[in-house]
Design a protein around this motif. Structure first.
Motif, PDB file in Angstrom:
ATOM      1  N   VAL A   1      -4.813   6.642  -2.568  1.00 41.70           N
ATOM      2  CA  VAL A   1      -4.536   5.505  -1.765  1.00 41.70           C
ATOM      3  C   VAL A   1      -4.439   4.117  -2.752  1.00 41.70           C
ATOM      4  O   VAL A   1      -5.213   4.158  -3.552  1.00 41.70           O
ATOM      5  CB  VAL A   1      -5.702   4.954  -0.911  1.00 41.70           C
ATOM      6  CG1 VAL A   1      -5.229   3.602   0.067  1.00 41.70           C
ATOM      7  CG2 VAL A   1      -5.686   5.750   0.486  1.00 41.70           C
ATOM      8  N   ILE A   2      -3.248   3.852  -3.002  1.00 38.40           N
ATOM      9  CA  ILE A   2      -2.826   2.805  -4.000  1.00 38.40           C
ATOM     10  C   ILE A   2      -2.535   1.363  -3.314  1.00 38.40           C
ATOM     11  O   ILE A   2      -1.760   1.312  -2.437  1.00 38.40           O
ATOM     12  CB  ILE A   2      -1.469   3.405  -4.749  1.00 38.40           C
ATOM     13  CG1 ILE A   2      -1.900   4.681  -5.049  1.00 38.40           C
ATOM     14  CG2 ILE A   2      -1.284   2.475  -5.984  1.00 38.40           C
ATOM     15  CD1 ILE A   2      -0.458   5.472  -5.484  1.00 38.40           C
TER      16      ILE A   2
ATOM     17  N   GLY B   1      -0.390  -4.488 -15.945  1.00 40.14           N
ATOM     18  CA  GLY B   1       0.971  -4.476 -16.390  1.00 40.14           C
ATOM     19  C   GLY B   1       1.830  -5.626 -15.814  1.00 40.14           C
ATOM     20  O   GLY B   1       2.174  -6.418 -16.393  1.00 40.14           O
ATOM     21  N   HIS B   2       1.654  -5.776 -14.539  1.00 43.89           N
ATOM     22  CA  HIS B   2       2.248  -6.958 -13.880  1.00 43.89           C
ATOM     23  C   HIS B   2       1.593  -8.196 -14.345  1.00 43.89           C
ATOM     24  O   HIS B   2       0.319  -8.192 -14.271  1.00 43.89           O
ATOM     25  CB  HIS B   2       2.496  -6.896 -12.407  1.00 43.89           C
ATOM     26  CG  HIS B   2       3.651  -5.751 -12.048  1.00 43.89           C
ATOM     27  ND1 HIS B   2       4.933  -6.134 -11.988  1.00 43.89           N
ATOM     28  CD2 HIS B   2       3.406  -4.485 -11.628  1.00 43.89           C
ATOM     29  CE1 HIS B   2       5.493  -4.973 -11.502  1.00 43.89           C
ATOM     30  NE2 HIS B   2       4.585  -4.123 -11.402  1.00 43.89           N
TER      31      HIS B   2
ATOM     32  N   ASP C   1      -2.978  -6.516 -10.272  1.00 42.83           N
ATOM     33  CA  ASP C   1      -3.342  -5.038 -10.837  1.00 42.83           C
ATOM     34  C   ASP C   1      -2.910  -4.257  -9.760  1.00 42.83           C
ATOM     35  O   ASP C   1      -2.893  -4.423  -8.305  1.00 42.83           O
ATOM     36  CB  ASP C   1      -4.873  -4.893 -10.753  1.00 42.83           C
ATOM     37  CG  ASP C   1      -5.429  -5.743 -12.104  1.00 42.83           C
ATOM     38  OD1 ASP C   1      -4.729  -6.279 -12.859  1.00 42.83           O
ATOM     39  OD2 ASP C   1      -6.596  -6.120 -12.254  1.00 42.83           O
ATOM     40  N   ILE C   2      -2.785  -2.928 -10.058  1.00 41.12           N
ATOM     41  CA  ILE C   2      -2.334  -1.777  -9.214  1.00 41.12           C
ATOM     42  C   ILE C   2      -3.688  -0.734  -9.204  1.00 41.12           C
ATOM     43  O   ILE C   2      -3.996  -0.174 -10.171  1.00 41.12           O
ATOM     44  CB  ILE C   2      -1.203  -1.126  -9.573  1.00 41.12           C
ATOM     45  CG1 ILE C   2      -0.142  -1.794  -9.615  1.00 41.12           C
ATOM     46  CG2 ILE C   2      -1.082   0.288  -8.672  1.00 41.12           C
ATOM     47  CD1 ILE C   2       1.248  -1.404 -10.316  1.00 41.12           C
TER      48      ILE C   2
ATOM     49  N   VAL D   1       0.796  -1.161   0.048  1.00 40.12           N
ATOM     50  CA  VAL D   1      -0.073   0.028   0.032  1.00 40.12           C
ATOM     51  C   VAL D   1       0.829   1.356   0.104  1.00 40.12           C
ATOM     52  O   VAL D   1       2.073   1.209   0.695  1.00 40.12           O
ATOM     53  CB  VAL D   1      -0.783  -0.012   1.320  1.00 40.12           C
ATOM     54  CG1 VAL D   1      -0.303  -0.091   2.570  1.00 40.12           C
ATOM     55  CG2 VAL D   1      -1.988   1.489   1.030  1.00 40.12           C
ATOM     56  N   ALA D   2       0.595   2.315  -0.740  1.00 45.58           N
ATOM     57  CA  ALA D   2       0.982   3.628  -0.851  1.00 45.58           C
ATOM     58  C   ALA D   2       0.089   4.592  -0.841  1.00 45.58           C
ATOM     59  O   ALA D   2      -1.047   4.252  -1.285  1.00 45.58           O
ATOM     60  CB  ALA D   2       1.989   3.699  -2.056  1.00 45.58           C
TER      61      ALA D   2
END
Length: 391
Positions: free
Chosen positions: A283-284, A308-309, A291-292, A276-277
């Motif tokens: 809030v990510i 992406g990932h 997924d992000i 988490v960032a």
């Protein structure tokens, strides 16, 4: 004859489908991927270049590295990294060999090796205590060890002998609650309990407090999740520093300090949330589902989800400008890639539109009536038929 190809071994239908999906997804260029040689288990901001560089730890017995520098030493997977020590100039890495390795950041010269854990080292952080540089490590052996960085001496070993503590997953120094003579530490582990500790040169104690709404009732741990807590992030929101957490229960949560670290906000990411960032706007969250996800911090609503990932995301790192504000997001994962994403809404909107195109094309392909040719196929067939007529 030996093989590492998973296709040569027994797999369930679900495992085959997952492998095939990931293989099909692996060629995407979203986030401008830097491809490394093995799984990336951890990452930390490089203090020498906070706007453009991270230090990452790989699983192939590799060393913490950036795209330009490799710090050599461990022959087992490296599971965690941090930077600290005198002048913030030492890189520390915890490894599966039960040790914490260290290097001079600039010269790459190996430093002390801190040996004391009985299992994998899973988390490392640095702090200062009465003028001394301190290293704190947590391991799969359920122990938190406090080290004097300069001498290499083990100062304390922290354990919770009342509420069973499992493998340590993350550690965070609570600078807002620390003093020159006492470190305030928060730990997360494979059990759902979050613990707080006070560390001094002459001893340590686990924070046990009386619940304000239940006089006479003690609380040894913060219990807001249902299972493993993977990540701890301390974030300044005005004058308060709240604790953000991510968990195997599929959620990321904001635990309010002024409310005795009870849950203030919860974000339902789904599946295991490994990272988490937090910024002023977002809030990510990211984890096992690859997924992000960007959540609007004010409304709590999902703003977008970035592809992406193609395997589990293990870490999110905010890249900062000269003023210390977050300007981009870096993600790393089990797929061995390092990717960078915008934080501005305009950049996110552009990415979302780009990622919709392949999905729309796939849907058109899936809904095309059986036997019906595409325009390109029809043109090719017409050209072939003209060639036949000429013959």
């Amino acid at each position: 004859m030996q093989s590492s190809d998973p296709g040569h071994f027994f797999e369930t239908d679900a495992e085959q489908a997952t492998r095939q999906r990931r293989a099909a997804k692996s060629g995407n260029k979203y986030g401008n991927p830097i491809v490394l040689k093995s799984k990336i288990l951890a990452a930390v901001l490089d203090p020498r270049s906070p706007s453009s560089a991270v230090l990452v730890a790989e699983s192939a017995g590799a060393d913490p590295e950036s795209t330009k520098t490799v710090y050599r030493g461990p022959t087992t997977p490296v599971s965690c990294v941090t930077v600290g020590g005198p002048n913030n100039g030492t890189l520390f890495a915890g490894a599966w060999d039960k040790s914490v390795w260290s290097w001079d950041l600039d010269t790459k010269t190996p430093g002390k090796k801190y040996i004391g854990h009985a299992d994998f080292v899973k988390a490392v952080v640095c702090a200062r205590l009465r003028g001394k540089d301190i290293l704190i490590s947590g391991g799969a052996d359920k122990k938190i060890i406090v080290w004097d960085i300069t001498s290499g001496a083990r100062l304390h070993t922290l354990k919770d002998d009342v509420v069973n503590m499992l493998s340590i997953q993350d550690l965070a120094v609570d600078h807002a609650a620390s003093t020159e003579s006492e470190i305030s530490l928060i730990s997360a582990s494979s059990d759902p309990h979050i613990r707080r500790w006070k560390i001094r040169t002459d001893g340590w104690e686990q924070v046990v407090e009386e619940l304000p709404n239940a006089p006479g009732t003690e609380r040894r741990t913060i219990l807001e999740h249902e299972t493993t807590v993977y990540k701890l992030v301390l974030d300044h929101d005005g004058d308060e520093v709240d604790l953000w957490t991510s968990s195997g229960d599929g959620t990321a949560k904001c635990l309010s300090r002024i409310k005795n670290f009870s849950c203030e906000d919860s974000f339902q990411h789904g599946d295991h949330v490994r990272a988490v960032a937090v910024t002023d706007q977002w809030v990510i969250t990211a984890g096992r589902d690859e997924d992000i996800k960007f959540w609007d911090r004010a409304s709590g609503k999902l703003y977008c989800s970035l592809l992406g990932h193609y395997d589990e995301v293990t870490e999110l790192v905010l890249l900062k400008n000269a003023k210390g504000s977050a300007e981009r997001l870096c993600s790393v994962g089990i797929d061995g890639t390092v990717r960078v994403w915008p934080l501005a809404k305009a950049g996110l909107d552009t990415l979302v539109e780009e990622q919709k195109k392949p999905v729309a094309e796939e849907k058109r392909e899936e809904t095309k009536p059986e036997g019906l040719l595409s325009a390109e196929e029809e043109a090719e067939l017409a050209a072939l038929m003209e060639d036949d007529d000429e013959e």
